[in-house]
Motif scaffolding. Structure first.
Motif, PDB file in Angstrom:
ATOM      1  N   SER A  46      41.965  40.321 -33.596  1.00  0.00           N
ATOM      2  CA  SER A  46      43.326  40.377 -33.766  1.00  0.00           C
ATOM      3  C   SER A  46      43.960  40.469 -35.215  1.00  0.00           C
ATOM      4  N   SER A  47      45.126  40.544 -35.577  1.00  0.00           N
ATOM      5  CA  SER A  47      45.652  40.488 -36.701  1.00  0.00           C
ATOM      6  C   SER A  47      45.534  39.029 -37.578  1.00  0.00           C
ATOM      7  N   HIS A  48      45.033  38.151 -36.558  1.00  0.00           N
ATOM      8  CA  HIS A  48      44.763  36.984 -37.310  1.00  0.00           C
ATOM      9  C   HIS A  48      43.434  36.775 -37.957  1.00  0.00           C
ATOM     10  N   MET A  49      42.670  37.855 -38.118  1.00  0.00           N
ATOM     11  CA  MET A  49      41.539  37.603 -38.520  1.00  0.00           C
ATOM     12  C   MET A  49      41.392  37.943 -39.984  1.00  0.00           C
ATOM     13  N   PRO A  50      40.311  37.665 -40.807  1.00  0.00           N
ATOM     14  CA  PRO A  50      40.298  38.235 -42.185  1.00  0.00           C
ATOM     15  C   PRO A  50      39.809  39.576 -42.161  1.00  0.00           C
ATOM     16  N   PRO A  51      40.368  40.350 -42.836  1.00  0.00           N
ATOM     17  CA  PRO A  51      39.937  41.749 -42.871  1.00  0.00           C
ATOM     18  C   PRO A  51      38.616  42.218 -42.973  1.00  0.00           C
ATOM     19  N   PHE A  52      37.774  41.072 -43.699  1.00  0.00           N
ATOM     20  CA  PHE A  52      36.417  41.647 -43.979  1.00  0.00           C
ATOM     21  C   PHE A  52      35.493  41.326 -42.727  1.00  0.00           C
ATOM     22  N   GLN A  53      36.142  40.868 -41.606  1.00  0.00           N
ATOM     23  CA  GLN A  53      35.486  40.520 -40.353  1.00  0.00           C
ATOM     24  C   GLN A  53      35.713  41.523 -39.242  1.00  0.00           C
ATOM     25  N   VAL A  54      36.867  42.705 -39.701  1.00  0.00           N
ATOM     26  CA  VAL A  54      36.980  43.767 -38.828  1.00  0.00           C
ATOM     27  C   VAL A  54      36.173  44.995 -39.370  1.00  0.00           C
ATOM     28  N   ARG A  55      35.227  45.418 -38.628  1.00  0.00           N
ATOM     29  CA  ARG A  55      34.881  46.938 -39.285  1.00  0.00           C
ATOM     30  C   ARG A  55      34.931  48.055 -38.325  1.00  0.00           C
ATOM     31  N   GLY A  56      36.142  48.488 -38.167  1.00  0.00           N
ATOM     32  CA  GLY A  56      36.564  49.738 -37.357  1.00  0.00           C
ATOM     33  C   GLY A  56      37.046  49.265 -35.864  1.00  0.00           C
ATOM     34  N   GLN A  57      36.983  48.116 -35.669  1.00  0.00           N
ATOM     35  CA  GLN A  57      37.486  47.672 -34.229  1.00  0.00           C
ATOM     36  C   GLN A  57      38.946  47.779 -34.173  1.00  0.00           C
ATOM     37  N   GLU A  58      39.415  47.935 -32.942  1.00  0.00           N
ATOM     38  CA  GLU A  58      40.757  48.121 -32.718  1.00  0.00           C
ATOM     39  C   GLU A  58      41.338  46.502 -32.614  1.00  0.00           C
ATOM     40  N   ILE A  59      42.433  46.248 -33.098  1.00  0.00           N
ATOM     41  CA  ILE A  59      42.920  44.851 -33.037  1.00  0.00           C
ATOM     42  C   ILE A  59      44.356  44.719 -32.181  1.00  0.00           C
ATOM     43  N   TYR A  60      44.231  43.580 -31.785  1.00  0.00           N
ATOM     44  CA  TYR A  60      45.778  43.078 -31.019  1.00  0.00           C
ATOM     45  C   TYR A  60      46.609  42.557 -32.020  1.00  0.00           C
ATOM     46  N   THR A  61      47.892  42.866 -32.449  1.00  0.00           N
ATOM     47  CA  THR A  61      48.662  42.378 -33.018  1.00  0.00           C
ATOM     48  C   THR A  61      50.036  41.822 -32.195  1.00  0.00           C
ATOM     49  N   PRO A  62      49.923  40.364 -32.128  1.00  0.00           N
ATOM     50  CA  PRO A  62      50.858  39.819 -31.380  1.00  0.00           C
ATOM     51  C   PRO A  62      52.384  39.999 -31.666  1.00  0.00           C
ATOM     52  N   ASP A  63      52.523  40.069 -33.219  1.00  0.00           N
ATOM     53  CA  ASP A  63      53.947  40.188 -33.664  1.00  0.00           C
ATOM     54  C   ASP A  63      54.678  41.290 -33.383  1.00  0.00           C
ATOM     55  N   GLU A  64      53.539  42.600 -32.934  1.00  0.00           N
ATOM     56  CA  GLU A  64      53.968  43.904 -32.517  1.00  0.00           C
ATOM     57  C   GLU A  64      54.422  43.872 -31.190  1.00  0.00           C
ATOM     58  N   SER A  65      54.234  42.938 -30.599  1.00  0.00           N
ATOM     59  CA  SER A  65      54.294  42.926 -28.993  1.00  0.00           C
ATOM     60  C   SER A  65      55.770  42.178 -28.621  1.00  0.00           C
ATOM     61  N   SER A  66      56.892  42.817 -27.879  1.00  0.00           N
ATOM     62  CA  SER A  66      58.067  41.991 -27.734  1.00  0.00           C
ATOM     63  C   SER A  66      57.674  41.197 -26.327  1.00  0.00           C
ATOM     64  N   THR A  67      56.707  41.507 -25.764  1.00  0.00           N
ATOM     65  CA  THR A  67      56.349  40.415 -24.593  1.00  0.00           C
ATOM     66  C   THR A  67      55.259  39.096 -24.863  1.00  0.00           C
ATOM     67  N   ALA A  68      54.868  39.199 -26.255  1.00  0.00           N
ATOM     68  CA  ALA A  68      53.788  38.227 -26.561  1.00  0.00           C
ATOM     69  C   ALA A  68      54.494  36.659 -26.831  1.00  0.00           C
TER      70      ALA A  68
END
Ligand code: 3AI
Length: 332
Positions: A46-68
């Motif tokens: 998710s968008s709540h992770m430190p960027p160095f822990q993401v290595r190419g994975q798709e992330i979920y960004t709740p702030d971009e979802s109107s139903t979150a």
């Protein structure tokens, strides 16, 4: 309602894990998730992770979802048998897979994941298909997507048709007669521990001629790559493999990749299922090595036997959550 979605190997050389496309939120965000009958948390990079822990994975960004919607004050933290782990907070949002949609599904957003998840670049998270009692969200535990969807399904079942080095299928709410041959053999499940636990009726090394009728209690775990069985079973198997050793350095049974391997047969009730030798010649211990790691390994450190993908690929498996729950195995 019914649903059907592909289970795609994350690596084209070895069946390490299988991922399935899902969408979360509005507008829909697509992630590839590991559907896992051995756990009961639905968590995502998710968008709540430190960027160095993401290595190419798709992330979920709740702030971009109107139903979150944030589930105030709720957190989760999970540890897996291989020592991997993740933790974070919780939203509810719209979750869809294979034509099925669940509104207000608990979606656990990762804030931290362990190194092995960061390096699994093709896995964007997990969808737990175990019993909801295993869910780690606190203070109130959450339901799995299957438990949320169950009432609207034609039948309270899902099936796994995993394949050797090819895309298979997860079906929800129906049993596809075209995916198996003969009859389905059902055996009872003990749901209390939260896993799909059943008792296998025994095993044979090679074809089922010398079948040993000893009960083996274990879990059916789509999220585990290999099969983990009692030491006695493994010594009986690897005794038949030239040059096989239980290697401390490689952490399990290895053998020369060109050794002849017997198949392995396990029993479900009166039925017999045979895992081909090719599934047990799992992978070279390192790229290009002539030493191969076995698809059958010891469960002695785990304290529980696991029928992972190496076994599940040899059958069509029905996870039936009627009351009492049961698991069905059929040839294919
Ligand atoms: C060490 C932790 C123990 C195993 C236990 N945890 C579990 O049983 C969890 C729910 N399930 C798992 O650790 C295993 C089953 C172990 S049987 C005890 N299944 C899920 C695992 N394959 C998911 C995964 C997928 C891809 C990469 C890594 C991991 C606990 O929390 O007590």
């Amino acid at each position: 309602a019914t649903g059907s979605a592909p289970a795609v190997p994350i690596d084209e050389r070895f069946d390490i894990a299988y991922v399935t496309p899902v969408t979360i939120g509005t507008p829909p965000q697509t992630l590839m998730l590991d559907f896992d009958t051995g756990s009961s948390d639905l968590w995502v990079f998710s968008s709540h992770m430190p960027p160095f822990q993401v290595r190419g994975q798709e992330i979920y960004t709740p702030d971009e979802s109107s139903t979150a919607r944030l589930l105030e004050g709720h957190t989760w933290s999970i540890m897996y048998g291989d020592g991997s782990a993740s933790r974070g907070n919780v939203y509810v949002d719209t979750f869809a897979v294979g034509g099925l949609t669940v509104l207000n599904q608990a979606v656990q957003t990762a804030q931290q994941v362990s190194a092995s998840f960061t390096s699994a670049t093709n896995i964007d998270g997990l969808v737990g298909l175990g019993f909801s009692t295993l869910n780690t969200v606190r203070p109130e535990s959450q339901l799995t997507f299957f438990d949320n969807a169950k009432a609207s399904l034609d039948n309270p079942v899902f099936t796994a048709d995993l394949k050797y080095m090819a895309a298979g299928t997860y079906d929800f709410g129906f049993i596809d007669r075209a995916k198996y041959t003969g009859e389905i053999t059902y055996v009872p499940i003990d749901p209390d521990p939260g896993y799909w636990i059943f008792t296998s009726s025994g095993y044979a090394v090679g074809a089922s001629s010398n079948f040993s009728a000893t009960p083996i209690i274990g879990i059916a775990d789509t999220g585990t790559s290999l099969v983990y069985l009692p030491t006695a079973v493994l010594t009986a198997y690897y005794r038949q493999v030239q040059g096989a050793t239980n290697s401390r350095s490689y952490g399990g049974y290895v053998f020369p990749c060109d050794s002849a391997l017997p198949s392995f047969t396990f029993g479900v009730g009166e039925e017999r299922f045979t895992i081909p030798a090719s599934y047990i010649r799992y992978a070279p211990v390192t790229e290009g090595s002539a030493t191969c790691f076995g698809g059958l390994q010891s469960s002695s450190e785990l304290g529980i036997n696991i029928w992972g993908d190496v076994a599940l690929k040899a059958a069509f498996v029905v996870f039936d959550s009627r009351s009492p729950p049961r698991i069905g195995w059929a040839k294919k």
